[in-house]
Scaffold this motif. Structure first.
Motif, PDB file in Angstrom:
ATOM      1  N   VAL A  93       1.034  -1.130  -0.345  1.00 31.57           N
ATOM      2  CA  VAL A  93      -0.228   0.103   0.259  1.00 31.57           C
ATOM      3  C   VAL A  93       0.991   1.067  -0.217  1.00 31.57           C
ATOM      4  CG1 VAL A  93      -1.746   1.249   1.312  1.00 31.57           C
ATOM      5  CG2 VAL A  93      -1.727  -1.434   1.228  1.00 31.57           C
TER       6      VAL A  93
ATOM      7  N   ARG B 244      -2.859   6.082   1.490  1.00 26.67           N
ATOM      8  CA  ARG B 244      -4.599   5.984   1.410  1.00 26.67           C
ATOM      9  C   ARG B 244      -5.284   7.048   1.083  1.00 26.67           C
ATOM     10  NH1 ARG B 244      -6.639   2.085   5.264  1.00 26.67           N
ATOM     11  NH2 ARG B 244      -6.880   0.659   3.339  1.00 26.67           N
TER      12      ARG B 244
ATOM     13  N   VAL C  97      -2.307   1.117  -4.785  1.00 29.19           N
ATOM     14  CA  VAL C  97      -1.765  -0.512  -4.193  1.00 29.19           C
ATOM     15  C   VAL C  97      -0.378  -0.667  -5.546  1.00 29.19           C
ATOM     16  CG1 VAL C  97      -1.975  -2.847  -3.962  1.00 29.19           C
ATOM     17  CG2 VAL C  97      -3.373  -0.750  -3.426  1.00 29.19           C
TER      18      VAL C  97
END
Length: 119
Positions: free
Chosen positions: A48, A51, A63
């Motif tokens: 990841v 975010r 991602v």
């Protein structure tokens, strides 16, 4: 309680607090040197990169899966693919630092505090 017992109890409490702070500092340094929480959870083929919280149960996640970069949307209904980015597009985002440039305890701590303030 006598004065000696009170003093011994106080000193034991100080030793325990210092030990807990020391262990927390060591664990944070250890996880940062290993690549953060993601590195402790598994291999490095999936990662990841970023975010963005959009609402209470909604977020967008960038991602990296192998050589592919996916922009995913998450919500109460599940996860959906919003876009697949080229490596050039993904490079324009702030990607994780190389292993030699890992942030120290202070930088990691301030990053976590800023993330908590946003919520």
């Amino acid at each position: 309680m006598s004065w000696d017992a009170t003093l011994a109890s106080f000193l034991w409490m100080i030793v325990c607090v210092v030990l807990i702070i020391g262990l927390a500092y060591w664990f944070t340094r250890y996880t940062a040197s290993k690549g953060g929480w993601g590195a402790l959870q598994g291999g490095r083929r999936m990662e990841v990169l970023d975010r963005l919280a959009l609402g209470r149960d909604q977020s967008m996640i960038l991602v990296r899966v192998g050589e592919r970069y996916l922009l995913l949307g998450t919500g109460t209904a599940g996860i959906s693919l919003l876009a697949e980015l080229t490596p050039e597009e993904a490079a324009s985002w702030k990607l994780p630092q190389t292993p030699g440039e890992r942030p120290g305890f202070k930088d990691t701590f301030y990053t976590i505090i800023k993330q908590k303030e946003r919520r």
